[in-house]
Design a protein around this motif. Structure first.
Motif, mmCIF file in Angstrom:
data_model
loop_
_atom_site.group_PDB
_atom_site.id
_atom_site.type_symbol
_atom_site.label_atom_id
_atom_site.label_comp_id
_atom_site.label_asym_id
_atom_site.label_seq_id
_atom_site.Cartn_x
_atom_site.Cartn_y
_atom_site.Cartn_z
ATOM 1 N N ALA A 154 20.657 34.225 -41.313
ATOM 2 C CA ALA A 154 21.054 34.278 -42.733
ATOM 3 C C ALA A 154 22.348 35.094 -42.858
ATOM 4 O O ALA A 154 23.239 34.763 -43.645
ATOM 5 N N GLY A 155 22.455 36.163 -42.057
ATOM 6 C CA GLY A 155 23.676 36.965 -42.063
ATOM 7 C C GLY A 155 24.853 36.195 -41.488
ATOM 8 O O GLY A 155 25.951 36.186 -42.057
ATOM 9 N N ALA A 156 24.611 35.531 -40.352
ATOM 10 C CA ALA A 156 25.710 34.807 -39.690
ATOM 11 C C ALA A 156 26.190 33.648 -40.558
ATOM 12 O O ALA A 156 27.394 33.362 -40.624
ATOM 13 N N ILE A 157 25.276 32.990 -41.253
ATOM 14 C CA ILE A 157 25.694 31.879 -42.137
ATOM 15 C C ILE A 157 26.568 32.427 -43.262
ATOM 16 O O ILE A 157 27.651 31.926 -43.543
ATOM 17 N N GLN A 197 27.402 38.965 -48.855
ATOM 18 C CA GLN A 197 26.000 39.296 -48.574
ATOM 19 C C GLN A 197 25.687 39.033 -47.105
ATOM 20 O O GLN A 197 24.925 39.758 -46.480
ATOM 21 N N GLY A 198 26.330 38.025 -46.502
ATOM 22 C CA GLY A 198 26.117 37.765 -45.074
ATOM 23 C C GLY A 198 26.644 38.904 -44.229
ATOM 24 O O GLY A 198 25.989 39.374 -43.298
ATOM 25 N N PHE A 199 27.840 39.363 -44.590
ATOM 26 C CA PHE A 199 28.439 40.492 -43.857
ATOM 27 C C PHE A 199 27.510 41.704 -43.952
ATOM 28 O O PHE A 199 27.257 42.394 -42.968
ATOM 29 N N VAL A 220 25.329 35.401 -34.035
ATOM 30 C CA VAL A 220 26.781 35.185 -34.051
ATOM 31 C C VAL A 220 27.203 34.335 -32.846
ATOM 32 O O VAL A 220 28.046 33.438 -32.977
ATOM 33 N N ASN A 221 26.577 34.566 -31.696
ATOM 34 C CA ASN A 221 26.889 33.734 -30.516
ATOM 35 C C ASN A 221 26.637 32.257 -30.820
ATOM 36 O O ASN A 221 27.410 31.392 -30.428
#
Ligand code: FAQ
Length: 353
Positions: A154-157, A197-199, A220-221
């Motif tokens: 959810a963060g990476a998206i 919000q992802g960051f 992230v990979n």
């Protein structure tokens, strides 16, 4: 700016926080792209003067078809794009995270709505567009054919996928087709919150335990290269594929090449990865002082075309889910249509009385 509760640099975190977007916003407010006075100038004159084409205007069939193709694909991406993060709503790690994620996923539905409405002004109904999506005759973004395996996705998206989407969409605020450009101005504002919000999800994970940091790095990979593919195939230099860019730029639909936007995105994102303490999975990534840009390694375009052709990790699952949701929602559409018909009848009666 956004009430940050985490330590981020003063620089903009995404393209909607740059002067380019502020200028697009101002131009919209000032009506810079809108035509002056009366009359209906010829399509070519409007394009040459960098003025907007509106639904009532005559336009070449190819221009109309290109816009329907791109806007429908964009709309489909927004609603299919609800699935990867929707997968984590029930398992978000706190009430606060759940509330934010629900709002974000609802925003994507709203973006789909603006975009389907913009495409409808070109003469194709939403039913037809959805039918083409469901039967594979219209595309959606390759990025949404990868699974979301952990909460860190959810963060990476948010950080990478929304970040890439905004980089592509800020120039579209100046698209020559009025309804699309105006929709983009609003969409970019909302996407900017999504990217932050992802960051922030990744920031929090990177301040956590070793296992949380590993989860963030793994997400992230998996997301980095597919995010770079979102900008589309190479369209400059010797690797340029045929593609639509040249014609779309001549018509003022696209304002930059796919490669230029990809480079801008990489240049903006690498320093953010460094601030987060995350490693981008590209051994060739290095600053090139001569070019004033980050050099990066080769994108796997074979993988991209496989995904676009329907052979990505979860293409079949995404479409099956979409078709099921559409079928299960039939009664809502029927009820809404019946309600609208009743309201129209009631209004007629009132006028007659
Ligand atoms: N995926 O010549 P080009 C979002 C196709 S929104 C699949 O470069 P064009 C928000 C292309 O259609 C993300 N297909 O084409 C969100 C063409 O095939 P065709 C979506 C792709 O149109 C965040 C062929 O390759 N954004 O993420 C892709 O000039 C988080 C040749 O390509 C938009 O749609 C791809 N990535 O440029 C939601 C933005 N790339 O049609 C939820 C608007 C290329 O001839 C969660 N669209 N293709 O059979 C655009 O700016 C353009 O359409 C491009 C492609 C740049 C995507």
């Amino acid at each position: 700016m956004y009430g940050n509760d985490f330590a981020v640099p003063e620089e903009p975190l995404n393209a909607a926080e740059t002067p380019e977007y502020s200028a697009a916003l101002q131009d919209q407010a000032d009506g810079v792209l809108d035509r002056d006075g009366e009359g209906t100038p010829h399509f070519d004159e409007l394009i040459a003067a960098d003025k907007r084409i509106e639904p009532r205007d005559e336009m070449p069939q190819e221009y109309r078809d290109t816009l329907i193709r791109q806007i429908a694909q964009h709309a489909h991406s927004e609603i299919i794009g609800m699935q990867p993060e929707g997968n984590w709503i029930t398992r978000a790690p706190s009430l606060r995270r759940k509330a934010i994620l629900m709002a974000k996923v609802q925003d994507e539905a709203g973006h789909g709505l603006y975009l389907y409405s913009a495409a409808e002004t070109l003469g194709m109904s939403r039913d037809e567009m959805l039918d083409r999506l469901h039967t594979g005759r219209q595309k959606y973004s390759s990025i949404f054919n990868y699974p979301t395996l952990t909460w860190a996705d959810a963060g990476a998206i948010g950080w990478l996928v929304d970040g890439a989407a905004i980089m592509n969409q800020v120039p579209l605020c100046r698209c020559s087709y009025g309804p699309y450009g105006r929709a983009m101005v609003r969409v970019c504002k909302e996407e900017s919150f999504h990217q932050r919000q992802g960051f922030e999800i990744l920031w929090a994970l990177m301040q956590g335990t070793e296992a949380q940091r590993e989860m963030a790095q793994d997400a992230v990979n998996r997301t980095w290269w597919p995010a770079l593919m979102m900008f589309g195939p190479p369209d400059t230099g010797e690797n340029a594929s045929g593609g639509h860019t040249e014609q779309s730029m001549a018509w003022g639909i696209k304002r930059f090449s796919n490669d230029d936007l990809r480079q801008k995105f990489i240049d903006m994102t690498v320093p953010q990865a460094q601030k987060l303490g995350l490693t981008l999975p590209d051994p060739d990534l290095r600053w090139n002082a001569e070019r004033g840009h980050w050099d990066f390694g080769p994108v796997d375009w074979d993988e991209f075309w496989q995904v676009v052709k329907g052979n990505g990790p979860v293409n079949a699952q995404r479409i099956a889910h979409r078709v099921r949701a559409h079928e299960e929602g039939a009664w809502v559409r029927e009820a809404a249509t019946a309600h609208a018909a009743k309201q129209a009848r009631d209004e007629k009666k009132e006028v007659a009385a």
